[in-house]
Every structure is written in C-alpha cells, then in structure tokens.
Design a protein around this motif. Structure first.
Motif, PDB file in Angstrom:
ATOM      1  N   MET A  57      32.806  40.830  31.211  1.00 14.31           N
ATOM      2  CA  MET A  57      31.418  40.730  30.676  1.00 14.31           C
ATOM      3  C   MET A  57      31.803  40.422  29.311  1.00 14.31           C
ATOM      4  N   LEU A  58      30.415  39.885  28.746  1.00 16.85           N
ATOM      5  CA  LEU A  58      30.547  39.579  27.256  1.00 16.85           C
ATOM      6  C   LEU A  58      29.384  40.451  26.856  1.00 16.85           C
ATOM      7  N   GLU A  59      29.632  41.183  25.873  1.00 18.81           N
ATOM      8  CA  GLU A  59      28.366  42.142  25.467  1.00 18.81           C
ATOM      9  C   GLU A  59      28.335  41.944  23.728  1.00 18.81           C
ATOM     10  N   LEU A  60      27.035  41.522  23.261  1.00 20.85           N
ATOM     11  CA  LEU A  60      26.625  41.297  22.074  1.00 20.85           C
ATOM     12  C   LEU A  60      25.924  42.268  21.597  1.00 20.85           C
ATOM     13  N   ALA A  61      26.152  42.640  20.267  1.00 18.48           N
ATOM     14  CA  ALA A  61      25.323  43.833  19.765  1.00 18.48           C
ATOM     15  C   ALA A  61      25.011  43.634  18.288  1.00 18.48           C
ATOM     16  N   GLY A  62      23.995  43.666  17.746  1.00 26.42           N
ATOM     17  CA  GLY A  62      23.612  43.470  16.332  1.00 26.42           C
ATOM     18  C   GLY A  62      23.160  44.679  15.783  1.00 26.42           C
ATOM     19  N   GLU A  63      23.294  44.638  14.309  1.00 24.94           N
ATOM     20  CA  GLU A  63      22.794  45.848  13.586  1.00 24.94           C
ATOM     21  C   GLU A  63      21.618  46.186  13.695  1.00 24.94           C
ATOM     22  N   ASP A  64      20.681  45.205  14.366  1.00 20.16           N
ATOM     23  CA  ASP A  64      19.151  45.912  14.573  1.00 20.16           C
ATOM     24  C   ASP A  64      19.283  46.662  15.893  1.00 20.16           C
ATOM     25  N   GLY A  65      20.252  47.131  16.790  1.00 17.15           N
ATOM     26  CA  GLY A  65      20.408  47.638  17.779  1.00 17.15           C
ATOM     27  C   GLY A  65      20.015  46.909  19.147  1.00 17.15           C
ATOM     28  N   VAL A  66      19.792  45.603  18.999  1.00 18.66           N
ATOM     29  CA  VAL A  66      19.775  44.765  20.202  1.00 18.66           C
ATOM     30  C   VAL A  66      21.113  44.354  20.860  1.00 18.66           C
ATOM     31  N   VAL A  67      20.933  44.645  22.158  1.00 14.92           N
ATOM     32  CA  VAL A  67      22.090  44.407  22.719  1.00 14.92           C
ATOM     33  C   VAL A  67      21.865  43.498  24.015  1.00 14.92           C
ATOM     34  N   THR A  68      22.668  42.380  24.239  1.00 15.63           N
ATOM     35  CA  THR A  68      22.658  41.606  25.339  1.00 15.63           C
ATOM     36  C   THR A  68      24.126  41.558  26.196  1.00 15.63           C
ATOM     37  N   ALA A  69      23.930  41.173  27.452  1.00 10.70           N
ATOM     38  CA  ALA A  69      25.279  41.104  27.980  1.00 10.70           C
ATOM     39  C   ALA A  69      25.386  39.887  29.064  1.00 10.70           C
ATOM     40  N   ALA A  70      26.325  39.344  29.527  1.00 11.43           N
ATOM     41  CA  ALA A  70      26.572  38.407  30.309  1.00 11.43           C
ATOM     42  C   ALA A  70      27.599  38.835  31.217  1.00 11.43           C
ATOM     43  N   ARG A  71      27.498  38.672  32.538  1.00  8.45           N
ATOM     44  CA  ARG A  71      28.600  39.294  33.530  1.00  8.45           C
ATOM     45  C   ARG A  71      28.886  38.037  34.514  1.00  8.45           C
ATOM     46  N   GLN A  72      30.111  38.214  34.930  1.00  8.41           N
ATOM     47  CA  GLN A  72      30.751  37.138  35.855  1.00  8.41           C
ATOM     48  C   GLN A  72      31.623  38.016  36.756  1.00  8.41           C
ATOM     49  N   PRO A  73      31.142  37.969  37.834  1.00 12.05           N
ATOM     50  CA  PRO A  73      32.047  38.573  39.084  1.00 12.05           C
ATOM     51  C   PRO A  73      33.651  37.940  39.172  1.00 12.05           C
ATOM     52  N   LEU A  74      34.694  38.750  39.323  1.00 13.25           N
ATOM     53  CA  LEU A  74      35.820  37.903  39.531  1.00 13.25           C
ATOM     54  C   LEU A  74      36.425  38.391  40.788  1.00 13.25           C
ATOM     55  N   PRO A  75      36.465  37.117  41.530  1.00 16.53           N
ATOM     56  CA  PRO A  75      37.086  37.255  42.943  1.00 16.53           C
ATOM     57  C   PRO A  75      38.633  37.555  43.131  1.00 16.53           C
ATOM     58  N   ARG A  76      38.872  38.365  43.946  1.00 19.59           N
ATOM     59  CA  ARG A  76      40.326  38.521  44.246  1.00 19.59           C
ATOM     60  C   ARG A  76      41.218  37.390  44.195  1.00 19.59           C
ATOM     61  N   ALA A  77      42.210  37.310  43.505  1.00 12.95           N
ATOM     62  CA  ALA A  77      42.985  35.985  43.670  1.00 12.95           C
ATOM     63  C   ALA A  77      44.404  36.397  44.177  1.00 12.95           C
ATOM     64  N   ALA A  78      45.129  35.278  44.706  1.00 13.30           N
ATOM     65  CA  ALA A  78      46.567  35.526  45.301  1.00 13.30           C
ATOM     66  C   ALA A  78      47.255  35.977  43.844  1.00 13.30           C
ATOM     67  N   SER A  79      48.503  37.075  44.044  1.00 15.11           N
ATOM     68  CA  SER A  79      49.036  37.383  42.971  1.00 15.11           C
ATOM     69  C   SER A  79      49.765  36.393  42.118  1.00 15.11           C
ATOM     70  N   GLY A  80      49.404  36.634  40.703  1.00 11.72           N
ATOM     71  CA  GLY A  80      49.966  35.591  39.895  1.00 11.72           C
ATOM     72  C   GLY A  80      49.086  34.415  39.573  1.00 11.72           C
ATOM     73  N   SER A  81      47.799  34.157  40.506  1.00 11.52           N
ATOM     74  CA  SER A  81      47.260  33.227  40.145  1.00 11.52           C
ATOM     75  C   SER A  81      45.977  33.777  39.169  1.00 11.52           C
ATOM     76  N   ALA A  82      45.418  32.716  38.383  1.00 12.75           N
ATOM     77  CA  ALA A  82      44.582  32.836  37.480  1.00 12.75           C
ATOM     78  C   ALA A  82      43.349  32.657  37.743  1.00 12.75           C
ATOM     79  N   VAL A  83      42.339  33.599  37.540  1.00 11.47           N
ATOM     80  CA  VAL A  83      40.725  33.406  37.900  1.00 11.47           C
ATOM     81  C   VAL A  83      40.198  33.021  36.781  1.00 11.47           C
ATOM     82  N   PRO A  84      39.269  31.945  36.647  1.00  8.40           N
ATOM     83  CA  PRO A  84      38.896  31.346  35.544  1.00  8.40           C
ATOM     84  C   PRO A  84      37.465  31.843  35.274  1.00  8.40           C
ATOM     85  N   PHE A  85      37.041  32.009  34.099  1.00  5.17           N
ATOM     86  CA  PHE A  85      35.767  32.534  33.721  1.00  5.17           C
ATOM     87  C   PHE A  85      34.905  31.809  32.441  1.00  5.17           C
ATOM     88  N   ALA A  86      33.698  31.789  32.678  1.00  2.02           N
ATOM     89  CA  ALA A  86      33.042  31.200  31.360  1.00  2.02           C
ATOM     90  C   ALA A  86      31.640  32.045  31.248  1.00  2.02           C
TER      91      ALA A  86
END
Length: 146
Positions: A57-86
């Motif tokens: 999750m990427l969370e963004l909060a400002g001095e004005d109290g506004v908070v927004t967030a973006a989420r991405q599920p992370l699928p299970r990967a084989a041991s040692g495999s990298a799971v990409p996110f954007a």
C-alpha cells in the motif's frame, strides 16, 4: 503526519520482509510538476522478495489531514521469486507538504518498507530582475503574484 501514527505503531510490531527493491520512488522534499488538471502524480514501482505479505500500500497524508491510499494485492510467489508492484497517487497542487509511506500488510501485521516527507506539487517560475519585478498573467489563469 498524525494520520499515519496508528500505522507506524502497528508496523513497529511486525517482522521485516526479505527484500523490497524500489525501481522508481519519491525522495524527501520532492516537487512534482502539475499537469493541466492541476495534479502531480506520486509513483512507486519495484518488487518484493520473500515474506508472506498479502498486499502493498502507498499512503499519502498532508498537513491538511487529507489521506489517500493505493493498494495492490501481492500474489504468492515461489521462494526467492520477486513479485513486482506499481502504485501511484494523485498529488494536488496546493501549498501543503505531504508524507508518503510504502507499507506491506498481511492480516493485522504491517511493515513500513519506505517513507518520504516534504512532497509537494506545483509550478516553479524562474524570474530575473530587480526587487520590484512583477509577474504577468499572459493566459488569464489568475496565478501571477500569488
């Protein structure tokens, strides 16, 4: 920043993942240029290796109290495999600094993988002249000298 406090406290109790690699990320005190819509975009890209994390999750909060967030599920990967996110979030062009957190979550567990402060969006004008210089408003945007 107060809006992020509960997340930071929960994250202090969680184990770290094996590895988070950031290919694109903000830096502290970064200015994001605004687009025609008056908004900049905060982008975080990379990959997660190891750990049993369910989402990032990427969370963004400002001095004005506004908070927004973006989420991405992370699928299970084989041991040692990298799971990409954007992840990306809009950043309004206002006179407010923002803080961002990159958080890994699994159930009630959370881990703050990275954080950034002082993020803003807007324009930069370079002007040269004397101390009585005045900016002109060529396109009637009502932005001069404000």
């Amino acid at each position: 920043m107060l809006a992020l406090l509960p997340l930071l406290l929960a994250a202090a109790q969680s184990p770290a993942p094996a590895s988070v690699r950031l290919d694109e990320a903000p830096s502290d005190l970064r200015l994001y240029p605004r687009g025609a819509d008056g908004v900049g975009t905060v982008v975080v890209r990379g990959s997660v290796t190891g750990g049993a994390w369910e989402e990032i999750m990427l969370e963004l909060a400002g001095e004005d109290g506004v908070v927004t967030a973006a989420r991405q599920p992370l699928p299970r990967a084989a041991s040692g495999s990298a799971v990409p996110f954007a992840l990306s979030l809009p950043l309004r062009a206002i006179c407010v600094e923002h803080a961002a957190l990159l958080v890994l979550r699994a159930g009630a567990r959370a881990f703050v993988a990275a954080s950034w402060e002082g993020l803003v969006s807007g324009d930069v004008y370079l002007c040269q002249g004397q101390s009585n210089m005045v900016a002109s408003d060529y396109w009637a945007e009502d932005l001069a000298n404000s």
